[in-house]
Scaffold this active site. Structure first.
Site, PDB file in Angstrom:
ATOM      1  N   HIS A  34      -3.730 -14.342  -3.189  1.00 40.81           N
ATOM      2  CA  HIS A  34      -4.862 -13.286  -3.340  1.00 40.81           C
ATOM      3  C   HIS A  34      -5.470 -13.093  -4.842  1.00 40.81           C
ATOM      4  O   HIS A  34      -4.896 -13.232  -5.677  1.00 40.81           O
ATOM      5  CB  HIS A  34      -4.336 -11.791  -3.050  1.00 40.81           C
ATOM      6  CG  HIS A  34      -5.082 -10.934  -3.219  1.00 40.81           C
ATOM      7  ND1 HIS A  34      -6.092 -10.646  -2.065  1.00 40.81           N
ATOM      8  CD2 HIS A  34      -5.509  -9.952  -4.095  1.00 40.81           C
ATOM      9  CE1 HIS A  34      -6.631  -9.350  -2.556  1.00 40.81           C
ATOM     10  NE2 HIS A  34      -6.345  -9.110  -3.705  1.00 40.81           N
ATOM     11  N   ASP A  79      -5.862   2.021   4.152  1.00 44.41           N
ATOM     12  CA  ASP A  79      -6.347   1.540   3.038  1.00 44.41           C
ATOM     13  C   ASP A  79      -7.979   1.660   3.229  1.00 44.41           C
ATOM     14  O   ASP A  79      -8.542   1.995   2.162  1.00 44.41           O
ATOM     15  CB  ASP A  79      -5.839   0.253   2.694  1.00 44.41           C
ATOM     16  CG  ASP A  79      -6.729  -0.364   1.401  1.00 44.41           C
ATOM     17  OD1 ASP A  79      -6.752   0.310   0.421  1.00 44.41           O
ATOM     18  OD2 ASP A  79      -7.454  -1.347   1.523  1.00 44.41           O
ATOM     19  N   ARG A  84     -11.777   6.827  -2.307  1.00 47.05           N
ATOM     20  CA  ARG A  84     -11.824   6.358  -3.610  1.00 47.05           C
ATOM     21  C   ARG A  84     -13.003   6.132  -4.469  1.00 47.05           C
ATOM     22  O   ARG A  84     -13.540   6.428  -5.540  1.00 47.05           O
ATOM     23  CB  ARG A  84     -10.654   5.406  -4.127  1.00 47.05           C
ATOM     24  CG  ARG A  84      -9.222   5.806  -3.955  1.00 47.05           C
ATOM     25  CD  ARG A  84      -8.285   4.816  -3.617  1.00 47.05           C
ATOM     26  NE  ARG A  84      -8.383   3.730  -4.841  1.00 47.05           N
ATOM     27  CZ  ARG A  84      -7.970   2.495  -4.819  1.00 47.05           C
ATOM     28  NH1 ARG A  84      -7.727   1.864  -3.605  1.00 47.05           N
ATOM     29  NH2 ARG A  84      -8.035   1.890  -5.918  1.00 47.05           N
ATOM     30  N   SER A 131      -3.221  -0.356  -2.488  1.00 46.89           N
ATOM     31  CA  SER A 131      -4.242  -0.825  -1.638  1.00 46.89           C
ATOM     32  C   SER A 131      -4.145  -2.407  -1.504  1.00 46.89           C
ATOM     33  O   SER A 131      -4.194  -2.776  -0.236  1.00 46.89           O
ATOM     34  CB  SER A 131      -5.523  -0.611  -2.308  1.00 46.89           C
ATOM     35  OG  SER A 131      -6.687  -1.365  -2.023  1.00 46.89           O
ATOM     36  N   LYS A 150      -1.897  -4.519   2.105  1.00 46.19           N
ATOM     37  CA  LYS A 150      -2.572  -5.509   3.064  1.00 46.19           C
ATOM     38  C   LYS A 150      -1.819  -6.873   2.807  1.00 46.19           C
ATOM     39  O   LYS A 150      -1.800  -7.725   3.655  1.00 46.19           O
ATOM     40  CB  LYS A 150      -3.955  -5.590   2.484  1.00 46.19           C
ATOM     41  CG  LYS A 150      -4.892  -4.457   2.866  1.00 46.19           C
ATOM     42  CD  LYS A 150      -6.411  -4.651   2.264  1.00 46.19           C
ATOM     43  CE  LYS A 150      -6.247  -4.377   0.734  1.00 46.19           C
ATOM     44  NZ  LYS A 150      -7.561  -3.954   0.199  1.00 46.19           N
TER      45      LYS A 150
END
Ligand code: URA
Length: 434
Positions: A82, A161, A168, A183, A187
């Site tokens: 990621h 999220d 946010r 967050s 995931k």
């Protein structure tokens, strides 16, 4: 449990219990707690933070708010990669096929681009017919048969999220470490892999603008991953200038294909090798990172990484003839050089502005509903540290609209610094957190 009391508690800097955190996340996901109370809580968290135990509970509660993928029927150690976002970031397109060709199962959920940063799914859709919405069953089947599948995020993955992020975004509470950790990690944990390698970008084009805050985020995410029993590491990479030369969807895909054929830009390959060697070590195929890197180099050299890419595009429904002949990608109507007005050394090509210029040309989205022009973007001719002569191109703008191109040129000129003093190329790998 009254939401008022929980806001008050966090406002005073006290710790929220596991039960309280689950109550908040459950209630908000189901629509039982209103936005205005969660907004107040987010601001209290922004100022008072959360300790590691609270961050872990927040992450798990968010993970549990939706589906959790069960990848246990895929053989071997499944690994996810990621990135916290960048400009010119085509790492997944290069890295995925390389390590899949070595035998590491790549089961990856990717996102779409927004703002100045691009998304892997948009880039893969450059191949006509590519299916970016695989069912869970097809996703697993494909990883088992060819070792790689990349799909868009399922709609019910960490729904808490989606709601929290939107809130946010409008309450100036995005840039807080506990909330970012929850967050991203919710995931990643819902995506069901055994190991996670994080590319935490640092600099002008990144979420985290300096090394200190990026390190804090990396440590926080690695901590949570370990508590959740995952193998996890974070590599901090420089995002002060775009990664590689190409920015824009088709242009980045072409650069990625060339990289798989052994003609990758040095900076891109440095990031690919740093992340990939960590992934191979996690997979257990090799214990030493230097040897893992050699395996990756060999996969490029003998063509197996490129062959894996072509196979992956084909199996996932894409027209693989584009991967075999990049001239099939329709080019933009105009290719316009941006020439240097003075001689010297390139000191800055600010990533965020280049990403925004590409977005302005039509290559990115301002909102999730925008349609992307796949052909436009920017191809750098110089990188930071390079010498440049007056009249030599800094970059080329690929545009379909000349008015947009002229504004993009202004943005690029404002983002570029040329000065007579020599300067070093950028250091790409800033730190590794394991
Ligand atoms: N990316 C995410 O998915 N969440 C954040 O909070 C920040 C970056």
């Amino acid at each position: 449990m009254r939401m008022y009391d929980l806001i008050e508690k966090k406002k005073m800097g006290e710790e929220l219990s596991t039960e309280e955190i689950y109550h908040i996340i459950d209630g908000y996901t189901k629509g039982e707690i209103p936005d205005y109370q969660i907004s107040a809580l987010l601001m209290a968290i922004y100022f008072k933070g959360m300790n590691v135990r609270e961050r872990y509970d927040l992450t798990m509660a968010m993970r549990d708010s939706g589906d959790i993928l069960d990848l246990s029927s895929i053989d071997g150690i499944k690994i996810d990669k990621h990135s916290t976002g960048g400009v010119g970031d085509k790492v997944t397109l290069v890295l995925g096929p390389i390590i899949a060709s070595i035998g590491v199962p790549v089961a990856k959920m990717s996102g779409r681009g927004l703002g100045h940063t691009g998304g892997t799914i948009d880039k893969l859709e450059a191949f006509p017919g590519f299916d970016a919405a695989l069912s869970e069953e097809d996703f697993i089947k494909q990883v088992n048969s060819i070792k790689i599948a990349v799909t868009g995020q399922s709609k019910n993955l960490a729904p808490a999220d989606k709601k929290l992020y939107a809130l946010r975004d409008v309450t100036a509470t995005v840039d807080e470490i506990s909330l970012i950790t929850g967050s991203i990690m919710s995931k990643k944990l819902a995506a069901g892999t055994d190991a996670i390698v994080l590319d935490v970008t640092v600099g002008d084009g990144a979420f985290m603008k300096n090394k200190e805050s990026a390190l804090e985020l990396a440590r926080s995410m690695v901590d949570i991953g370990k508590r959740a029993d995952k193998k996890i590491a974070a590599v901090l990479t420089n995002m002060d200038e775009p990664l590689g030369f190409a920015v824009g969807n088709n242009l980045e895909v072409i650069e990625a294909i060339n990289a798989l054929k052994g003609q990758g830009p040095e900076d891109l390959m440095e990031v690919v090798y740093a992340l990939g060697s960590q992934m191979i070590v996690f997979s257990g195929i090799e214990t030493d990172k230097a040897k893992a890197k050699k395996l990756m180099e060999q996969a490029i050299l003998d063509g197996s990484a490129y062959d894996k890419f072509v196979e992956f595009i084909k199996v996932q429904g894409g027209d693989d003839s584009y991967a075999r002949d990049v001239n099939k990608f329709v080019p933009a109507k105009h290719i316009i050089p941006v020439n240097a007005s003075e001689s010297g050394y390139v000191h800055a090509i600010k990533a965020e502005a280049i990403g925004l210029a590409s977005m302005y040309l039509g290559g990115g989205r301002e909102t999730f509903d925008d349609v992307i022009d796949m052909s436009v973007g920017i191809v750098l001719n110089k990188k930071v540290g390079d010498e440049i002569k007056a009249g030599e191109p800094i970059c080329y703008i690929h545009a379909n609209d000349l008015d947009k191109a002229s504004h993009a040129e202004e943005m690029i000129r404002n983002a570029t610094t040329i000065s007579p003093d020599k300067c070093d190329h950028m250091k790409l790998i800033i730190d590794i957190v394991e």
